[in-house]
Design a protein around this motif. Structure first.
Motif, short mmCIF file in Angstrom:
data_model
loop_
_atom_site.label_atom_id
_atom_site.label_comp_id
_atom_site.label_asym_id
_atom_site.label_seq_id
_atom_site.Cartn_x
_atom_site.Cartn_y
_atom_site.Cartn_z
N GLU A 199 0.84 -1.20 0.00
CA GLU A 199 0.00 0.00 0.00
C GLU A 199 0.88 1.25 0.00
O GLU A 199 0.57 2.23 -0.68
CB GLU A 199 -0.92 0.00 1.22
N MET A 200 1.96 1.21 0.75
CA MET A 200 2.90 2.34 0.79
C MET A 200 3.57 2.51 -0.57
O MET A 200 3.77 3.64 -1.05
CB MET A 200 3.95 2.10 1.88
N LEU A 201 3.91 1.40 -1.22
CA LEU A 201 4.53 1.48 -2.54
C LEU A 201 3.59 2.14 -3.54
O LEU A 201 4.02 2.98 -4.36
CB LEU A 201 4.90 0.07 -3.02
N SER A 202 2.32 1.79 -3.48
CA SER A 202 1.34 2.43 -4.36
C SER A 202 1.25 3.92 -4.08
O SER A 202 1.16 4.74 -5.00
CB SER A 202 -0.02 1.76 -4.18
N ARG A 203 1.30 4.28 -2.80
CA ARG A 203 1.16 5.68 -2.40
C ARG A 203 2.29 6.53 -2.96
O ARG A 203 2.07 7.64 -3.46
CB ARG A 203 1.14 5.76 -0.87
N VAL A 204 3.53 6.01 -2.88
CA VAL A 204 4.68 6.81 -3.32
C VAL A 204 4.94 6.69 -4.81
O VAL A 204 5.73 7.46 -5.37
CB VAL A 204 5.96 6.42 -2.55
N SER A 205 4.26 5.74 -5.50
CA SER A 205 4.53 5.51 -6.92
C SER A 205 3.50 6.12 -7.86
O SER A 205 3.83 6.44 -9.01
CB SER A 205 4.61 4.00 -7.20
N ALA A 206 2.26 6.23 -7.41
CA ALA A 206 1.16 6.55 -8.32
C ALA A 206 1.40 7.82 -9.14
O ALA A 206 1.45 7.77 -10.38
CB ALA A 206 -0.14 6.66 -7.53
N ASN A 207 1.56 8.95 -8.49
CA ASN A 207 1.73 10.21 -9.22
C ASN A 207 3.07 10.31 -9.95
O ASN A 207 3.12 10.74 -11.12
CB ASN A 207 1.54 11.39 -8.28
N TYR A 247 4.01 11.05 3.34
CA TYR A 247 3.43 9.96 2.56
C TYR A 247 2.80 8.92 3.48
O TYR A 247 1.68 8.46 3.26
CB TYR A 247 4.51 9.28 1.71
N ARG A 248 3.53 8.56 4.52
CA ARG A 248 3.06 7.54 5.45
C ARG A 248 1.81 8.01 6.20
O ARG A 248 0.82 7.25 6.32
CB ARG A 248 4.18 7.21 6.43
N SER A 249 1.82 9.25 6.65
CA SER A 249 0.67 9.78 7.37
C SER A 249 -0.56 9.88 6.47
O SER A 249 -1.69 9.61 6.90
CB SER A 249 1.00 11.16 7.95
N GLY A 250 -0.33 10.25 5.20
CA GLY A 250 -1.44 10.32 4.26
C GLY A 250 -2.07 8.96 4.03
O GLY A 250 -3.30 8.84 3.91
N LEU A 251 -1.25 7.91 3.97
CA LEU A 251 -1.78 6.56 3.79
C LEU A 251 -2.55 6.11 5.02
O LEU A 251 -3.63 5.50 4.89
CB LEU A 251 -0.63 5.59 3.49
#
Length: 483
Positions: free
Chosen positions: A298-306, A375-379
């Protein structure tokens, strides 16, 4: 026009009213008083009001949305429905006949604010209904009765069968991005039939086979019910008991799904479609269904998407459809990077994706620690944010039950693991599971009609990679996990 004027007029025009009364219109919109205090503790402690060998009935009278509505989710579980392509096709056709038979009633119910959905998944037959509790039980009983007492007629059989076959044909010729996802699912989900397989199987379904489906629905499934919203216990209990007697349930026979375990060799599959656009999908599979592993992906998706979209839509404009997202097959997490492009061959697309993945490592290494924390807090906020409505809440709780989390706190558990992820640990995860030369990955691609020649010269697999011709070839003697 006169009709529009009548519609806009303050007075109701009798010509616009329904010719017959609608039995689903609620007689009252009064909201039942919530029995339990609103609290996070009660949210994660649903009431198991009935638990027998053949039935589990979950209940939550916890409507934080100030609405006189409820959701009823019914699961008739059995591995029989998915045991073969023929049985799956017969079951899907039977459910389509039930839906067609109740179409007039469903339309009336929809006009009165009630919604219904009936479908098949690997666990079994799924029936979800939502609406005002004053009339919701009427629609629920209609579907239950039709499921066990439908009389399949040849007159309706052929038209419904043709509609289902057309649906599978549309899926097989849909956008390239959709076909890539379907191909990946067929490779990872063991014994998953193709759209062409299902279309052929539908052609062979007989009335005798439909009656066999009906027999299993009548008396050979395990029943799971989840009632949420504003229904009071006496009403909900009575409905659950009626459903239990209607389906004559037996001991737990929940369906299971087998997910192929990827090895350390990258597999390449080319799709032979007639689409003009090229497309590429790169899938990485996790190693464990643990909450920790899910949190990392889930973290990987968060930092990779944009960043992935930005990288693939720079001056070269590689593709109008670009996506980096988590890909969970049952409880096994993973990640996909996909592109659909009208101008670029899949060889160049793969080169650009691999380049992005290498560049992202440098981005993670150089990332300011405060940015990583953001990023982590947003997830964490995303995972723990309140549900927007009763339907979303009910769907999430049903998903939690599917993942065997009976306290309805799957996202909370993942969020707790997200909070433990350090920047150093995440970089190590990225190096081991994404950039590792022997990472568990599948590449599915399609060369558009005008890019065949470029793909033949530009697309290169590394030494030792597997070149496949079909999903079944990939699955041959492959180990799998059962969920």
């Amino acid at each position: 026009t006169p009709w529009m004027q009548a519609w806009d007029a303050a007075a109701i025009d009798a010509a616009l009213l329904s010719a017959t009364p609608n039995a689903f219109v609620p007689t009252t919109l009064a909201q039942n008083e919530t029995l339990q205090p609103q609290s996070a503790l009660y949210d994660y402690l649903p009431d198991v009001r009935i638990k027998t060998a053949g039935m589990t009935y979950w209940y939550l009278n916890n409507d934080g949305f100030a609405s006189p509505r409820s959701n009823i989710q019914v699961s008739l579980q059995s591995p029989w429905f998915y045991a073969s392509t023929a049985q799956r096709a017969a079951t899907e056709l039977y459910l389509a006949l039930v839906t067609a038979s109740l179409a007039p009633q469903s339309t009336q119910a929809s006009m009165a604010g009630l919604n219904s959905q009936l479908w098949l998944d690997p666990r079994g037959v799924q029936l979800h209904l939502s609406g005002f509790q004053d009339s919701l039980s009427i629609l629920t009983e209609m579907f239950a009765s039709e499921l066990v007492a439908l009389s399949p007629k040849k007159s309706a059989l052929n038209s419904v069968r043709d509609a289902l076959k057309s649906q599978y044909r549309r899926q097989a010729t849909g956008p390239v991005s959709q076909q890539l996802q379907q191909a990946l699912s067929a490779m990872v989900t063991v014994d998953s039939p193709t759209n062409a397989d299902m279309e052929q199987a539908l052609s062979r379904v007989t009335l005798t086979e439909l009656l066999e489906v009906q027999k299993h629905i009548q008396s050979q499934t395990h029943l799971e019910i989840l009632t949420t919203g504003n229904l009071l216990p006496p009403e909900s209990d009575a409905l659950a008991r009626r459903l239990e007697s209607t389906f004559s349930v037996i001991a737990n026979r929940s369906g299971q799904v087998n997910i192929a375990t990827l090895d350390r060799t990258t597999a390449h599959l080319q799709l032979p479609t007639q689409a003009e656009d090229s497309g590429l999908l790169v899938y990485y599979q996790g190693e464990s269904p643990s909450y920790r592993e899910r949190a990392l992906y889930e973290m990987l998706s968060r930092v990779s998407a944009n960043p992935f979209i930005t990288a693939m839509r720079d001056d070269t404009q590689l593709g109008p459809r670009v996506q980096a997202e988590t890909a969970h097959f049952e409880q096994l997490p993973g990640m996909t990077y996909s592109i659909q492009s009208p101008t670029t061959d899949p060889g160049l697309l793969l080169l650009q994706v691999d380049r992005f993945l290498k560049d992202q490592l440098q981005m993670l290494v150089q990332m300011d620690p405060d940015t990583f924390v953001q990023y982590r807090s947003g997830l964490v906020s995303q995972l723990t944010q309140p549900d927007y409505n009763l339907a979303q809440q009910s769907d999430r709780w049903t998903q939690d039950l599917r993942y065997q989390v009976p306290h309805f706190n799957l996202n909370k558990r993942i969020a707790l693991e997200v909070e433990k992820i350090s920047q150093t640990g995440f970089i190590r995860f990225y190096q081991n599971q994404i950039l590792n030369a022997d990472a568990r990955r599948i590449v599915v691609y399609h060369a558009g009609l005008s890019h065949q020649e470029a793909a033949a010269s530009n697309y290169h697999a590394s030494a030792g990679d597997r070149i496949l011709s079909s999903a079944k070839q990939y699955q041959f003697k492959r180990p799998f996990r059962t969920f």
